[in-house]
Design a protein around this motif. Sequence first.
Motif, short mmCIF file in Angstrom:
data_model
loop_
_atom_site.label_atom_id
_atom_site.label_comp_id
_atom_site.label_asym_id
_atom_site.label_seq_id
_atom_site.Cartn_x
_atom_site.Cartn_y
_atom_site.Cartn_z
N ARG A 460 0.81 -1.21 0.00
CA ARG A 460 0.00 0.00 0.00
C ARG A 460 0.85 1.27 0.00
O ARG A 460 0.54 2.24 -0.71
CB ARG A 460 -0.93 -0.01 1.21
CG ARG A 460 -2.06 -1.01 1.09
CD ARG A 460 -2.78 -1.29 2.39
NE ARG A 460 -3.33 -0.09 3.00
CZ ARG A 460 -4.14 -0.10 4.06
NH1 ARG A 460 -4.49 -1.26 4.61
NH2 ARG A 460 -4.60 1.02 4.56
N LEU A 463 2.15 2.51 -3.47
CA LEU A 463 1.21 2.98 -4.49
C LEU A 463 1.26 4.49 -4.59
O LEU A 463 1.45 5.19 -3.59
CB LEU A 463 -0.21 2.51 -4.15
CG LEU A 463 -0.44 1.00 -4.16
CD1 LEU A 463 -1.85 0.68 -3.68
CD2 LEU A 463 -0.21 0.42 -5.55
N VAL A 466 -4.84 6.28 -6.27
CA VAL A 466 -5.97 5.36 -6.37
C VAL A 466 -7.08 6.08 -7.13
O VAL A 466 -7.53 7.16 -6.73
CB VAL A 466 -6.49 4.93 -4.99
CG1 VAL A 466 -7.58 3.88 -5.15
CG2 VAL A 466 -5.37 4.38 -4.12
N LEU A 484 -5.00 1.33 -9.50
CA LEU A 484 -3.99 1.65 -8.49
C LEU A 484 -2.73 2.13 -9.19
O LEU A 484 -2.17 1.42 -10.05
CB LEU A 484 -3.70 0.42 -7.64
CG LEU A 484 -4.93 -0.21 -6.98
CD1 LEU A 484 -4.57 -1.52 -6.29
CD2 LEU A 484 -5.55 0.75 -5.97
N ARG A 505 -10.14 3.08 -1.44
CA ARG A 505 -9.41 4.30 -1.79
C ARG A 505 -9.05 5.09 -0.55
O ARG A 505 -7.91 5.58 -0.41
CB ARG A 505 -10.23 5.16 -2.75
CG ARG A 505 -9.50 6.43 -3.18
CD ARG A 505 -10.27 7.24 -4.19
NE ARG A 505 -11.47 7.82 -3.60
CZ ARG A 505 -12.29 8.66 -4.25
NH1 ARG A 505 -12.02 8.96 -5.52
NH2 ARG A 505 -13.35 9.14 -3.67
#
Length: 523
Positions: A460, A463, A466, A484, A505
């Motif tokens: 996570r 990333l 989103v 993503l 999100r």
Amino acid sequence: MDEPASGPADGPDRPPEPQRTAPLSVLVGALGSLQNAIFPAAAAIFGIGISAKGLMIGIGIGLLIAVAGSVFTYVSWRRLTYTIGTADIRVESGVLSRAARSVPFERIQDVSLEQKLIPRVLGLVAVKFETGAGGGEDLSLTYLTEDAGEELRQVVRERRDAHEGAAAIESGDGHAAAAAPEPAAEVIFAMDPPRLFRFGLFEFSLAVFAVLAGLLQYAETFADLDLFNAELWEMVLEEQGSTIAALGPYMQLAGAIAGLIAVFVIGSVTGMIRVFTRDWGFLLERTARGFRRRRGLFTKTDVVMPIHRVQALKIGTRLIRYRFGWHKLEFVSLAQDAGSSSHVVAPFAQMHEIEPVVEIAGFHLPKPDADWHRASETYRTVHMVMDALPFLLAAIIAGIVLAIASPEWIMVAVPILLLLAAISAGAALYSWQFKRHTLDEQQIIARSGIMSPDTQIATRKKLHSVEVAQGPIARLCGYATLHLGLAGGVFSIPGVPIERALEVRRKVLDTIAATDFSELETA
């Protein structure tokens, strides 16, 4: 000889000296020009006719092309230089027009070495600097000697680490530390010949038939044969039909079985050759700098992937090998691997072999009690209708046309099309159960596939964004696709209920916002 890669300058006031690649690079280029001249020479010989005159003209054309290519290769080699500075590497090239490109060391994601067959025989390597730019924009030097290539890779790594360390010190990271001796590499996955043989059995390929079909296009050039002559094929089929009919039903059955066995053997051998040439000596090691992967029989590659640059994982399989528990593990990275952003680090492995590699990369496989969420039921229904709709429309059109032209065929064509529509709808219904995702404190995981499931895992905090995307039908039906933002790859989860999409999100953005990226590992 090419000059040593280290030591860009002898003193603080002396600028770094430009260097050339290995002189044997000219020989590699000349051999490539000779290879490129074979087909035009053969085409000229067969076009003019196989005679003394045709041979002389064809050989002359081939020699002219080979000499011209060799001269151009030599001039290009003389005009290509590279300079290792204190902050970047600069490459200048061009015969009629000059081009110069500089790449800062901190922009280099990876330095890989590649050896194709002829350079490998001559002791040369191609040095490729992966920048993560994509689109064929990465920098490369072809060719250096093996020692010079390895030395250059080490110099670039040291300069890059030095710049990253200096940046860390300036940002207040006092423990951006002094370099310690590198421990010995640890082998974490390897493929020996028996494993390669087993892998080859699952890599069934009929590529050889595609090659033969392509060669048939040029049959008229080399032989007096008209492949598009209908009478010729009618005659061949009549002869073959009469011969087969004379054999009797048992021999016909035996011939059909023999033909299938031949196709299977040819497909298996083709796949075996591809596996052995690509993955011979496959070795994945854990080093102080990350993962090091070496493989190849004729073209040998040596790639190093820093652990912190692994953006996501892909675990895939195929229909038959899945039944035997075999999977493929890929790393999604900013660097390129044979034109792809995914580095294959375990092409044929069991899950218990993949798990430690995944953990070393900083990820973990889905837990047994993971909270899986399926795609929206409305998404399932929409896709059932969309998959069956072409066959339903075809059934309606066929029914109307056949009712006018050939009514006796309606009861044959229409039921078949309706059956295909039902099969498509059933496949969409069944596959929906396997489209699911889960979110834990560190990762987001998505799975899909009926008979050969694929899994994609992303951290996570790595990333970038989103996006919740909805088309007109998705807005009407209350579902969305999650896109993503992943450096070096694509990670999308379709058919997520809108409430769940907004929840995912929010959680992922909270993780991104709470991450201090200056504290992430950079060495």
